[in-house]
Design a protein around this motif. Structure first.
Motif, mmCIF file in Angstrom:
data_model
loop_
_atom_site.group_PDB
_atom_site.id
_atom_site.type_symbol
_atom_site.label_atom_id
_atom_site.label_comp_id
_atom_site.label_asym_id
_atom_site.label_seq_id
_atom_site.Cartn_x
_atom_site.Cartn_y
_atom_site.Cartn_z
ATOM 1 N N TRP A 6 0.819 -1.213 0.000
ATOM 2 C CA TRP A 6 0.000 0.000 0.000
ATOM 3 C C TRP A 6 0.849 1.257 0.000
ATOM 4 O O TRP A 6 0.456 2.280 -0.569
ATOM 5 C CB TRP A 6 -0.968 -0.021 1.179
ATOM 6 C CG TRP A 6 -2.000 -1.094 1.017
ATOM 7 C CD1 TRP A 6 -2.061 -2.290 1.681
ATOM 8 C CD2 TRP A 6 -3.081 -1.096 0.086
ATOM 9 N NE1 TRP A 6 -3.123 -3.036 1.227
ATOM 10 C CE2 TRP A 6 -3.773 -2.318 0.239
ATOM 11 C CE3 TRP A 6 -3.536 -0.197 -0.860
ATOM 12 C CZ2 TRP A 6 -4.882 -2.645 -0.509
ATOM 13 C CZ3 TRP A 6 -4.656 -0.530 -1.611
ATOM 14 C CH2 TRP A 6 -5.303 -1.740 -1.424
ATOM 15 N N ILE A 7 1.994 1.199 0.626
ATOM 16 C CA ILE A 7 2.906 2.350 0.626
ATOM 17 C C ILE A 7 3.414 2.601 -0.794
ATOM 18 O O ILE A 7 3.443 3.741 -1.272
ATOM 19 C CB ILE A 7 4.068 2.130 1.616
ATOM 20 C CG1 ILE A 7 3.524 2.131 3.048
ATOM 21 C CG2 ILE A 7 5.144 3.194 1.438
ATOM 22 C CD1 ILE A 7 4.520 1.734 4.099
ATOM 23 N N TRP A 8 3.826 1.506 -1.486
ATOM 24 C CA TRP A 8 4.296 1.654 -2.868
ATOM 25 C C TRP A 8 3.177 2.217 -3.749
ATOM 26 O O TRP A 8 3.423 3.088 -4.593
ATOM 27 C CB TRP A 8 4.762 0.319 -3.437
ATOM 28 C CG TRP A 8 5.953 -0.289 -2.755
ATOM 29 C CD1 TRP A 8 6.007 -1.520 -2.167
ATOM 30 C CD2 TRP A 8 7.246 0.280 -2.574
ATOM 31 N NE1 TRP A 8 7.252 -1.737 -1.636
ATOM 32 C CE2 TRP A 8 8.042 -0.648 -1.876
ATOM 33 C CE3 TRP A 8 7.818 1.502 -2.933
ATOM 34 C CZ2 TRP A 8 9.359 -0.407 -1.538
ATOM 35 C CZ3 TRP A 8 9.139 1.748 -2.592
ATOM 36 C CH2 TRP A 8 9.889 0.799 -1.900
ATOM 37 N N LEU A 9 1.955 1.706 -3.573
ATOM 38 C CA LEU A 9 0.826 2.185 -4.373
ATOM 39 C C LEU A 9 0.516 3.657 -4.092
ATOM 40 O O LEU A 9 0.313 4.448 -5.018
ATOM 41 C CB LEU A 9 -0.416 1.337 -4.109
ATOM 42 C CG LEU A 9 -0.409 -0.063 -4.697
ATOM 43 C CD1 LEU A 9 -1.622 -0.850 -4.221
ATOM 44 C CD2 LEU A 9 -0.390 0.015 -6.206
ATOM 45 N N GLY A 10 0.467 4.017 -2.831
ATOM 46 C CA GLY A 10 0.178 5.415 -2.472
ATOM 47 C C GLY A 10 1.232 6.366 -2.999
ATOM 48 O O GLY A 10 0.919 7.432 -3.547
ATOM 49 N N ALA A 11 2.492 5.968 -2.842
ATOM 50 C CA ALA A 11 3.573 6.808 -3.348
ATOM 51 C C ALA A 11 3.532 6.877 -4.874
ATOM 52 O O ALA A 11 3.808 7.932 -5.462
ATOM 53 C CB ALA A 11 4.917 6.266 -2.863
ATOM 54 N N GLY A 12 3.175 5.769 -5.513
ATOM 55 C CA GLY A 12 3.058 5.757 -6.971
ATOM 56 C C GLY A 12 1.982 6.705 -7.465
ATOM 57 O O GLY A 12 2.186 7.465 -8.412
ATOM 58 N N TRP A 13 0.822 6.672 -6.819
ATOM 59 C CA TRP A 13 -0.259 7.575 -7.212
ATOM 60 C C TRP A 13 0.102 9.028 -6.921
ATOM 61 O O TRP A 13 -0.266 9.929 -7.682
ATOM 62 C CB TRP A 13 -1.573 7.194 -6.547
ATOM 63 C CG TRP A 13 -2.240 6.054 -7.232
ATOM 64 C CD1 TRP A 13 -2.479 4.809 -6.730
ATOM 65 C CD2 TRP A 13 -2.735 6.034 -8.586
ATOM 66 N NE1 TRP A 13 -3.085 4.025 -7.683
ATOM 67 C CE2 TRP A 13 -3.258 4.751 -8.831
ATOM 68 C CE3 TRP A 13 -2.778 6.970 -9.607
ATOM 69 C CZ2 TRP A 13 -3.815 4.400 -10.058
ATOM 70 C CZ3 TRP A 13 -3.332 6.615 -10.829
ATOM 71 C CH2 TRP A 13 -3.843 5.350 -11.041
ATOM 72 N N ALA A 14 0.815 9.266 -5.825
ATOM 73 C CA ALA A 14 1.269 10.636 -5.536
ATOM 74 C C ALA A 14 2.203 11.122 -6.643
ATOM 75 O O ALA A 14 2.111 12.273 -7.095
ATOM 76 C CB ALA A 14 1.964 10.678 -4.172
ATOM 77 N N ALA A 15 3.094 10.249 -7.102
ATOM 78 C CA ALA A 15 4.016 10.619 -8.173
ATOM 79 C C ALA A 15 3.268 10.879 -9.480
ATOM 80 O O ALA A 15 3.584 11.819 -10.210
ATOM 81 C CB ALA A 15 5.075 9.536 -8.355
ATOM 82 N N VAL A 16 2.264 10.058 -9.787
ATOM 83 C CA VAL A 16 1.456 10.288 -10.996
ATOM 84 C C VAL A 16 0.734 11.627 -10.891
ATOM 85 O O VAL A 16 0.688 12.400 -11.856
ATOM 86 C CB VAL A 16 0.448 9.131 -11.217
ATOM 87 C CG1 VAL A 16 -0.576 9.501 -12.283
ATOM 88 C CG2 VAL A 16 1.178 7.861 -11.598
ATOM 89 N N THR A 17 0.185 11.922 -9.726
ATOM 90 C CA THR A 17 -0.516 13.187 -9.522
ATOM 91 C C THR A 17 0.423 14.366 -9.738
ATOM 92 O O THR A 17 0.079 15.336 -10.431
ATOM 93 C CB THR A 17 -1.125 13.243 -8.108
ATOM 94 O OG1 THR A 17 -2.028 12.144 -7.957
ATOM 95 C CG2 THR A 17 -1.844 14.551 -7.862
ATOM 96 N N LEU A 18 1.621 14.291 -9.167
ATOM 97 C CA LEU A 18 2.597 15.369 -9.355
ATOM 98 C C LEU A 18 3.017 15.485 -10.815
ATOM 99 O O LEU A 18 3.208 16.593 -11.337
ATOM 100 C CB LEU A 18 3.816 15.140 -8.460
ATOM 101 C CG LEU A 18 3.570 15.340 -6.968
ATOM 102 C CD1 LEU A 18 4.777 14.876 -6.154
ATOM 103 C CD2 LEU A 18 3.252 16.801 -6.672
#
Length: 122
Positions: free
Chosen positions: A3-15
Motif C-alpha cells: 500500500w505504501i508503494w501504491l500510495g507513493a506511486g499515485w502521488a508521483a502520478v498526480t505530481l
C-alpha cells in the motif's frame, strides 16, 4: 508495504500530471518514479502506466534508451527560460538569481546531453 508503494506511486502520478500544467514542476521524473513504485506495488498498474498513450512513451524512451524526445527537451528549456524570466521581472536578489541560473544551467546541460529516441521508439 504494498500500500505504501501504491500510495507513493499515485502521488508521483498526480505530481507528474500537475507538472504538465505548472512550469516549475517536472513531469517526466515523477513518471519515472511512479513506474518504479508501481513495479514494486502493483504489476497491473505498472503495465497500465507503461501502456498509457500519453504517459507511457517518455517512460519507455528513458528505460530503453536513456533518451528524451526533442519535443520534451524543447518544452523543458522554454519552461526553464520562462521561469528565469519571471524571477528577473520580480527583481529578486542577485544571489537568488545566480543560484537559480546555476541550477537551470546544470539541468539544461543534462537534458541536452541525453540522446533523442531512435526512430520508431516507444
Amino acid at each position: 508495504m504494498r500500500w505504501i508503494w501504491l500510495g507513493a506511486g499515485w502521488a508521483a502520478v498526480t505530481l507528474a500530471i500537475l507538472g504538465i500544467f505548472l512550469p516549475l514542476l517536472p513531469t517526466t521524473p515523477f513518471l519515472l518514479l511512479a513506474a518504479a513504485l508501481f513495479a514494486r506495488g502493483s504489476p497491473r498498474l505498472h503495465v497500465w502506466l507503461l501502456a498509457h498513450p500519453r504517459l507511457g512513451p517518455p517512460i519507455l524512451d528513458w528505460q530503453m534508451h536513456g533518451s528524451i524526445s526533442t519535443r520534451a527537451k524543447s518544452l523543458t528549456l522554454v519552461a526553464m527560460g520562462v521561469a528565469f524570466l519571471i524571477t528577473l521581472l520580480l527583481r529578486l536578489p542577485g544571489w537568488i538569481l545566480l543560484v537559480q541560473l546555476a541550477v537551470l544551467l546544470a539541468v539544461a546541460g543534462f537534458i541536452l546531453s541525453r540522446p533523442g529516441p531512435p526512430p520508431g521508439a516507444a
